[in-house]
Enzyme design. Structure first.
Site, PDB file in Angstrom:
ATOM      1  N   HIS A  44      38.487  24.999  36.983  1.00 49.90           N
ATOM      2  CA  HIS A  44      37.917  26.089  37.770  1.00 49.90           C
ATOM      3  C   HIS A  44      36.392  26.064  37.760  1.00 49.90           C
ATOM      4  CE1 HIS A  44      38.321  29.979  39.797  1.00 49.90           C
ATOM      5  NE2 HIS A  44      37.304  30.400  39.075  1.00 49.90           N
ATOM      6  N   HIS A  90      41.509  34.056  43.802  1.00 54.90           N
ATOM      7  CA  HIS A  90      41.910  34.782  42.600  1.00 54.90           C
ATOM      8  C   HIS A  90      43.436  34.777  42.550  1.00 54.90           C
ATOM      9  CE1 HIS A  90      40.020  37.746  39.579  1.00 54.90           C
ATOM     10  NE2 HIS A  90      39.428  36.582  39.487  1.00 54.90           N
TER      11      HIS A  90
END
Length: 726
Positions: A44, A90
């Site tokens: 990420h 998300h």
């Protein structure tokens, strides 16, 4: 504490990566240092599987002020105005805890925009759920929509556009992508690059808690049957505090106090401090006992890895601390000097006057792993679908089936939960091809849209990647905006799977080709890998968010019919491509074949010439032809208008289904007043644009000569049926 293989694995690191850490440190890391490496080296934050491939994307242009590498992208729209925008995922947090996951996704993307000096003016989203029949889908949908609306509405930023889609591929891994758009003075853009030695490093915003610890690492791993156990890694948002933080930051930005500023997003204090120091080629020393905490006995490990929301890290110029502190105290926010910049090029972490960790900044940033993972090309399918082999279906029945399906039903029950008008600059809300936002107190505007096409990308990633860019480009064109730049959110499965890595690589090839040809650069974005559960990966789902400029604001164009007896023309050629179409999926449950071909020359010519018609005020309404084909496009133009349409049967194609439901690209349906038809026709002919006169608007009915006649009221009922009953 002895670092064991189990602890290394729990931190999401591979044993060979741990050995590399030891080489860089020339010693064993302690637990705090291991946690920091875990945060900075996960997928990420480090983009270790995607960085090599992302370099191929076009990121420059006359309109680009700042491309990828900062918190958000920045483009010039003239008159010293800049637009700052970005989209991010998300996904994992929203599957585990849908309300807070979606809400903090909105909060995080807003901070990316206002940390650069922009006042946010619009929010968009792209949300994907599993099959409507899946037991989790309804609660996930309700939670995500409530989270998006709850955060955006409370902070007072309009949520103006988006998409909601359903597909069984997301049954165990939904996608929640949030996009924010802000407006700034192009001469007052703020960056995250640290400058100067012994400058104050200031923590502002909310206090730090234990929520979100290892959130970035969780977003860099596949789900399994124990995913619910990861709920403690989901952050908790407070939009009212974010509003205070927004106003305090923008107030401070009015003078020259700030050297650099970075929000504490994924990996919290770790990523913000490392990124600022790394970009500036400096070191940073933090005194962690000064970090404002809302929970007792928090350890340095917890402070550095917490992803508590509504926090910023600021480096201030000398002597500006007191005046800055007064601003944040006025807004009832913490303001604490927690460290300083150094010339050591190390991240030095102190707690109670003792050094608890010391790591070279480049070991966390520039020397993070970069993988050239093995990948395989997608083999084009040779399977063809013969309509003659399928059970014959009436045009009306096929249309009703599509318009009443979950993916094509009216979604106003979702958008009605979002405040779309707050700030009073929303000129055109969701429901059209693109939303339109006026630049405050000016007679110009921007258009914004988000798009994705997972089925196309799964079938042929290169064509799919091209198609998404082109569809997004068309959506801006139809409202009269010149497309300027895009942001992307690249949602894929496990990159260690060579088929998935192939999908990623080839989708990027398609995106690159379309962006280069259309002069539509990528200025920001996000990669989200490991979207899957128990080795089952989602379909490749790159999402494109586009921004276009309307230099002179006029009455919003939109795609709702405006008059009775207007002429309807179809710009672009129809070949009748039905493979991978909504027609086959909804009526026959067939998801086979290749996506339609993309002719970039036609895309550019057709779009640019439609803009000419719009600029000369010759168009009443326009709508691009995409999912569902021509008849679905015309139906959507009927919704929210007082008119229907009468369409002619084609003269050449033998199959009406191919003509009315084919998903050939580079096409638009355009409504033109009869008095302007000859002028519009001349422009199209002079520029060698293929077009057809396909019918006219009329009252009360959608009609095809001898094949279909359905009242607009019944059409509206059909389109609202599914969501009303879900």
């Amino acid at each position: 504490m002895k670092i064991t293989n189990k602890i290394i694995e729990k931190h999401g690191l591979k044993l060979e990566e741990y050995e590399n850490i030891k080489r860089l440190l020339q010693r064993e890391p302690n637990l705090l240092e291991l946690g920091i490496f875990s945060a900075m080296w996960n997928e990420h934050c480090s983009y270790k599987s995607s960085r090599l491939h992302l370099k191929k994307l076009p990121t420059k242009g006359k309109q680009v002020i700042q491309g990828p590498g900062e918190n958000a992208g920045v483009i010039d729209i003239g008159d010293d105005d800049a637009i700052i925008f970005k989209i991010e995922s998300h996904n994992h947090p929203s599957y585990i805890e849908p309300y807070q996951g979606a809400a903090t996704g909105v909060g995080g993307i807003l901070r990316d925009v206002f940390t650069m000096g922009a006042r946010p003016i619009a929010l968009l989203n792209s949300i994907h759920f599993g099959s409507p029949d899946h037991p989790k889908t309804k609660s996930l949908l309700n939670g995500v929509v409530s989270g998006i609306g709850g955060y955006g509405n409370c902070i007072g930023i309009p949520t103006v556009a988006g998409e909601t889609k359903f597909n069984a591929t997301y049954n165990e891994n939904i996608l929640v992508n949030a996009m924010a758009v802000g407006h700034a003075n192009k001469n007052k853009i703020f960056y995250s690059k640290a400058k100067g030695v012994n400058k104050s490093v200031v923590y502002v915003g909310s206090k730090t808690g234990r929520d979100g610890i290892h959130g970035a690492s969780m977003a860099s791993a596949e789900f399994d049957e124990n995913s619910d156990e990861k709920k403690p890694t989901v952050q908790v948002g407070d939009p009212f505090t974010e509003k205070l933080l927004l106003e305090a930051c923008l107030e401070l930005m009015k003078d020259n106090s700030i050297i650099s500023i970075q929000d504490m997003g994924a990996a919290g204090l770790t990523s913000s401090s490392v990124e600022m120091a790394s970009k500036g080629g400096l070191g940073m020393e933090l005194e962690l006992d000064k970090v404002p905490c809302r929970e007792e006995n928090m350890t340095p490990y917890e402070m550095m890895l917490s992803e508590s929301q509504e926090r910023m890290l600021i480096i201030l110029d000398d002597g500006k601390e007191n005046s800055a502190k007064k601003i944040f105290e006025k807004w009832d926010l913490d303001f604490v000097i927690i460290g300083k910049t150094t010339n050591t090029k190390n991240l030095t972490l102190k707690f109670n006057n003792k050094i608890e960790g010391e790591i070279p900044i480049n070991a966390l940033a520039s020397k993070a792993p970069v993988y050239d993972r093995e990948w395989v090309k997608k083999k084009p399918t040779k399977e063809k679908i013969n309509l003659k082999d399928l059970k014959k279906i009436k045009i009306e029945d096929a249309l009703v089936k599509i318009l009443s399906s979950p993916n094509h039903s009216n979604k106003s029950w979702i958008t009605n939960q979002y405040d779309q008008s707050v700030m009073c600059d929303t000129i055109q809300k969701s429901g059209s091809d693109a939303a339109i936002i006026r630049i405050h107190n000016k007679d110009k505007a921007i258009a914004v849209s988000v798009d994705s096409s997972a089925n196309y990308c799964k079938s042929n990633p290169i064509l799919g990647g091209k198609q998404i860019v082109c569809e997004n480009w068309r959506n801006l064109i139809t409202v009269g905006a010149k497309p300027l730049a895009i942001t992307n959110c690249l949602n894929f499965g496990n990159p260690e799977n060579k088929e998935v890595m192939g999908e990623f690589t080839e989708c990027l090839d398609g995106i690159k080709e379309a962006c280069e040809f259309l002069n539509y650069p990528v200025v920001s974005g996000n990669v989200s890998f490991y979207n899957g559960t128990n080795k089952k990966n989602i379909f490749p789902t790159p999402v494109i968010g586009g921004v276009g400029l309307i230099k002179k604001l006029f009455k919003p164009l939109g795609h709702s019919f405006k008059k009775d007896k207007s002429k309807l023309i179809l710009i672009g050629k129809t070949f009748g491509h039905l493979e991978q179409s909504c027609f086959l999926k909804e009526n026959y449950s067939i998801n086979k074949g290749m996506p339609p071909e993309i002719n970039l020359l036609n895309e550019k010519n057709n779009g640019e010439n439609l803009l000419k018609l719009i600029d000369k005020n010759l168009i009443l309404s326009s709508h691009d032809v995409s999912n569902g084909g021509l008849l679905v496009t015309v139906s959507e133009m009927i919704f929210n208008s007082n008119y229907g349409a009468k369409l002619h049967k084609p003269k050449k194609l033998t199959s009406l289904c191919e003509y009315f439901f084919g998903e050939d690209q580079a096409r638009y349906v355009v409504e033109i007043d009869e008095n302007n038809y000859s002028k519009a026709e001349k422009i199209l002919k002079d520029n060698n644009i293929y077009y057809e006169m396909i019918g006219n608007t009329q009252k009360d009915y959608l009609e095809i000569d001898g094949e279909l006649k359905i009242s607009t009221k019944d059409l509206f009922k059909v389109n609202n049926k599914w969501y009303n009953n879900y």
